[in-house]
Write a protein that holds these residues in place. Structure first.
Motif, PDB file in Angstrom:
ATOM      1  N   GLY A  42       1.843  -9.351   9.359  1.00  0.00           N
ATOM      2  CA  GLY A  42       2.440  -8.388  10.412  1.00  0.00           C
ATOM      3  C   GLY A  42       3.696  -7.685   9.998  1.00  0.00           C
ATOM      4  N   GLU A  43       4.538  -8.617   9.635  1.00  0.00           N
ATOM      5  CA  GLU A  43       5.824  -7.790   9.116  1.00  0.00           C
ATOM      6  C   GLU A  43       5.670  -6.776   8.101  1.00  0.00           C
ATOM      7  OE1 GLU A  43       9.137 -11.418   9.862  1.00  0.00           O
ATOM      8  OE2 GLU A  43       7.867 -11.185   8.171  1.00  0.00           O
ATOM      9  N   ARG A  93       6.249  -2.749   7.828  1.00  0.00           N
ATOM     10  CA  ARG A  93       7.031  -2.039   7.242  1.00  0.00           C
ATOM     11  C   ARG A  93       6.376  -0.856   6.515  1.00  0.00           C
ATOM     12  NH1 ARG A  93      11.191  -5.980   3.932  1.00  0.00           N
ATOM     13  NH2 ARG A  93      12.005  -6.923   5.569  1.00  0.00           N
ATOM     14  N   ALA A  94       5.235  -0.985   6.351  1.00  0.00           N
ATOM     15  CA  ALA A  94       4.317  -0.077   5.603  1.00  0.00           C
ATOM     16  C   ALA A  94       3.762   0.911   6.481  1.00  0.00           C
ATOM     17  CB  ALA A  94       3.172  -0.805   4.842  1.00  0.00           C
ATOM     18  N   GLY A  95       3.811   0.728   7.798  1.00  0.00           N
ATOM     19  CA  GLY A  95       3.286   1.879   8.777  1.00  0.00           C
ATOM     20  C   GLY A  95       2.105   1.807   8.942  1.00  0.00           C
ATOM     21  N   ASN A 102      -2.797   3.900   1.089  1.00  0.00           N
ATOM     22  CA  ASN A 102      -2.274   2.479   1.295  1.00  0.00           C
ATOM     23  C   ASN A 102      -1.562   1.783   0.347  1.00  0.00           C
ATOM     24  OD1 ASN A 102      -5.558   1.978   2.771  1.00  0.00           O
ATOM     25  ND2 ASN A 102      -3.843   2.646   4.125  1.00  0.00           N
ATOM     26  N   LEU A 103      -2.061   1.836  -0.728  1.00  0.00           N
ATOM     27  CA  LEU A 103      -1.469   1.256  -2.134  1.00  0.00           C
ATOM     28  C   LEU A 103      -0.178   1.807  -2.158  1.00  0.00           C
ATOM     29  CD1 LEU A 103      -1.911  -0.012  -4.904  1.00  0.00           C
ATOM     30  CD2 LEU A 103      -2.282   2.120  -5.703  1.00  0.00           C
ATOM     31  N   LYS A 104       0.072   2.922  -1.912  1.00  0.00           N
ATOM     32  CA  LYS A 104       1.697   3.533  -2.174  1.00  0.00           C
ATOM     33  C   LYS A 104       2.435   2.689  -1.048  1.00  0.00           C
ATOM     34  CE  LYS A 104       3.944   7.672  -2.627  1.00  0.00           C
ATOM     35  NZ  LYS A 104       4.813   8.242  -1.657  1.00  0.00           N
ATOM     36  N   ARG A 105       2.235   2.784   0.095  1.00  0.00           N
ATOM     37  CA  ARG A 105       2.736   2.534   1.248  1.00  0.00           C
ATOM     38  C   ARG A 105       3.148   0.906   1.186  1.00  0.00           C
ATOM     39  NH1 ARG A 105       2.345   5.255   6.318  1.00  0.00           N
ATOM     40  NH2 ARG A 105       1.474   7.169   6.252  1.00  0.00           N
ATOM     41  N   LEU A 110       6.831  -3.602  -0.258  1.00  0.00           N
ATOM     42  CA  LEU A 110       7.226  -4.808  -1.012  1.00  0.00           C
ATOM     43  C   LEU A 110       8.117  -4.645  -2.149  1.00  0.00           C
ATOM     44  CD1 LEU A 110       3.389  -5.702  -1.051  1.00  0.00           C
ATOM     45  CD2 LEU A 110       5.131  -7.225   0.000  1.00  0.00           C
ATOM     46  N   LYS A 111       8.553  -3.478  -2.337  1.00  0.00           N
ATOM     47  CA  LYS A 111       9.294  -3.000  -3.725  1.00  0.00           C
ATOM     48  C   LYS A 111       8.599  -3.591  -4.985  1.00  0.00           C
ATOM     49  CE  LYS A 111      13.501  -2.769  -0.699  1.00  0.00           C
ATOM     50  NZ  LYS A 111      13.201  -1.579  -0.443  1.00  0.00           N
ATOM     51  N   VAL A 112       7.560  -3.293  -5.021  1.00  0.00           N
ATOM     52  CA  VAL A 112       6.750  -3.610  -6.198  1.00  0.00           C
ATOM     53  C   VAL A 112       6.237  -2.433  -6.766  1.00  0.00           C
ATOM     54  CG1 VAL A 112       6.265  -6.189  -5.715  1.00  0.00           C
ATOM     55  CG2 VAL A 112       4.634  -4.157  -5.151  1.00  0.00           C
ATOM     56  N   SER A 113       5.642  -2.330  -8.137  1.00  0.00           N
ATOM     57  CA  SER A 113       5.147  -1.286  -8.590  1.00  0.00           C
ATOM     58  C   SER A 113       3.554  -1.394  -8.256  1.00  0.00           C
ATOM     59  CB  SER A 113       5.001  -1.022 -10.005  1.00  0.00           C
ATOM     60  OG  SER A 113       4.217  -2.241 -10.566  1.00  0.00           O
TER      61      SER A 113
END
Lengths: 298, 121
Positions: B27-28, B32-34, B54-57, B62-65
């Motif tokens: 849920g968190e 964060r990803a909207g 979705n991938l980008k958000r 998550l601050k990952v690539s």
């Protein structure tokens, strides 16, 4: 009569959701602005690249769209960008558009048999011509080519995309056919036309009916190139086979340098009504046969 | 991770790994990803496939690539940017088109680097 479900409903829903997310409620929809708001960079392709189609590029979380300019019209560019936004927004397209080398390998266009290309096309059509906003345009402009042209003008999209959207939104039985020369590229039938019994569905690459005005129109390449148009009658049977000989309206327009022709078929009566007319016509035919049958042959 | 897994299947696994590494609930992360609250759960179980959006958000949240989530690198914060050119008949492109696309890729790579330098992924 069974109403068929629309397999592309979810795709259209995604397009509408994007507009709602961005708070876009008026026409024309600007896909360039949408791309910008989604953080997607845009790059025009030189017109010297001819018929090369658009591309969505992904680099480490950054996205970009290259869009073709060889057709010149804003409608074509808008549709191309809308199509690539479809690849960006639609669920499952990550897997569909990437092969093992990370490259897109499918075919393009409304005539594509590739499900994901078709989904991106319909996403673009629904994005640029949302049903909740185009209803009044169609109501005002009416059926047929006039409605299609109004849709293309008000929504700043291509005639071809507008025609297909028209076929999807129109509650009446209508068909849209794209052709080149004597060959049909594809045909779209409205839901209510699909409900007609006894019709053969027009197949890709089948020949234009010999009695159609469109076939004659296409014989002169200048008609297509100069965007000329004609309107006339043909019959349901000419186009779809089956038992029904009712007259229909056939409107034809050349799509210019694109080299294709668009045909809009309207004026069809629902099955129960034309069945009744056919029965009456059959009675007339019987009367005609009666009058021509020599008495001594009985 | 199996090499035969498709991008969506890899995504499922990587999403869960990255989320747990960041100690976020489903849920968190969705917030964060909207995204809708149930979206992350659907992605992780494979009942819903992600879009590039979705991938980008999710990668941003998550601050990952994105390459990590797609299984292209084992490093969460990848330094090498690979490019996907999502094009019809890519192999048949003209040299002129490929050159233009390569320049565009370079521009996007610069953008990605600038974002990273500015404290993004």
């Amino acid at each position: 009569m069974t109403r068929r479900s629309d397999p592309l409903l979810k795709v259209k829903w995604e397009a509408d959701k994007l507009l709602q997310d961005l708070g876009i409620n008026s026409l024309p929809i600007d896909p360039f602005q949408i791309a910008d708001r989604l953080g997607i960079a845009l790059q025009a392709m030189p017109s010297s690249m001819g018929g090369a189609s658009g591309m969505l590029i992904h680099v480490a979380g950054q996205f970009g769209i290259c869009y073709p300019t060889h057709v010149g019209s804003d409608g074509f560019k808008n549709f191309s960008v809308g199509h690539e936004i479809g690849h960006y927004r639609l669920p499952g397209h990550i897997e569909a558009v990437l092969d093992a080398n990370g490259r897109h390998v499918s075919a393009a266009g409304f005539h594509s048999s590739n499900r994901y290309e078709l989904e991106a096309d319909h996403f673009a059509a629904a994005l640029l011509m949302p049903s909740r906003l185009v209803g009044p345009i169609l109501k005002k402009a009416g059926d047929g080519l006039a409605g299609v042209e109004a849709l293309a003008t008000e929504c700043e999209t291509s005639m071809e995309a507008a025609a297909i959207r028209f076929a999807h939104l129109c509650p009446d039985p209508v068909a849209v056919i794209r052709s080149q020369g004597v060959t049909i590229d594809y045909a779209f039938m409205s839901n209510s036309l699909r409900d007609f019994d006894g019709l053969d569905w027009i197949r890709k690459d089948s020949p234009l009916p010999t009695e159609s005005g469109t076939r004659e129109f296409n014989l002169d390449g200048a008609n297509v190139l100069h965007g000329k148009r004609i309107s006339g009658d043909s019959t349901l049977q000419d186009w779809f086979g089956g038992p029904h000989r009712q007259k229909i309206i056939e409107e034809t327009v050349g799509l210019g340098a694109y080299g294709k022709t668009l045909t809009i078929l309207t004026g069809m009566q629902p099955p129960d009504e034309f069945q009744r007319d056919d029965d009456e016509n059959d009675d007339e035919d019987e009367g005609l046969i009666e009058s021509w049958t020599p008495r001594f042959q009985r | 991770m199996s090499e035969s897994m498709g991008p969506s299947e890899v995504f499922q696994e990587r999403l869960r790994t990255a989320r747990e590494f960041r100690e976020l609930s489903q849920g968190e992360l969705a917030q964060r990803a909207g995204l809708q609250a149930s979206a992350v759960s659907h992605f992780e179980t494979g009942t819903r496939k992600p879009s590039f959006d979705n991938l980008k958000r999710l990668a941003d949240a998550l601050k990952v690539s994105t390459d990590y989530l797609l299984g292209r690198t084992s490093e969460m914060e990848a330094t090498v940017a690979s490019a996907d050119r999502l094009h019809r008949h890519y192999s048949g492109l003209s040299a002129e088109y490929q050159e233009m696309a390569d320049e565009f890729v370079q521009m996007l790579a610069q953008r990605a680097q600038q974002k990273k330098d500015a404290g993004g992924q």
